[in-house]
Enzyme design. Structure first.
Site, short mmCIF file in Angstrom:
data_model
loop_
_atom_site.label_atom_id
_atom_site.label_comp_id
_atom_site.label_asym_id
_atom_site.label_seq_id
_atom_site.Cartn_x
_atom_site.Cartn_y
_atom_site.Cartn_z
N GLY A 9 0.82 -1.22 0.00
CA GLY A 9 0.00 0.00 0.00
C GLY A 9 0.84 1.26 0.00
N LEU A 11 3.31 2.21 1.56
CA LEU A 11 4.75 2.07 1.72
C LEU A 11 5.47 1.81 0.39
CD1 LEU A 11 4.69 0.05 5.03
CD2 LEU A 11 5.80 2.27 4.72
N GLU A 75 1.69 1.34 11.10
CA GLU A 75 0.58 0.42 10.81
C GLU A 75 -0.18 -0.06 12.05
OE1 GLU A 75 -0.37 -0.01 7.85
OE2 GLU A 75 1.36 0.40 6.59
#
Length: 89
Positions: A9, A11, A75
């Site tokens: 995603g 990152l 996260e």
């Protein structure tokens, strides 16, 4: 200690949170070997859940302990998501 981390995603390259990986070694594009995942939108970010029917495409990085900790904080590892082992190619 070095860790292999698969990201899918925000990152990934060209996304805002990739800045956390600036000291990491980019290994390359990767896809999960298993196809039992689904990607869902949580509004501002994607989430992957098991018990699906798809492989997930992403990128593979080699990261150090400090970077792994930074990713886990971003996260909310253990609260919002759980980091798990997956095989990729």
């Amino acid at each position: 200690m070095e860790h292999m981390v698969f990201v899918y995603g925000s990152l990934k390259k060209s996304f805002g949170n990739n800045r956390l990986l600036y000291n990491s070694k980019y290994i390359g594009e990767a896809v999960t070997l298993s196809n039992n995942f689904n990607m869902r939108s949580c509004g501002a970010f994607p989430a992957v859940v098991s018990r699906g029917k798809n492989s997930i495409s992403g990128e593979l990085y080699e990261v150090d302990d400090k970077t792994l900790t930074s990713i886990d904080i971003l996260e909310s590892n253990g609260r919002f998501y759980n980091r798990s082992l997956v095989q990729v190619t």
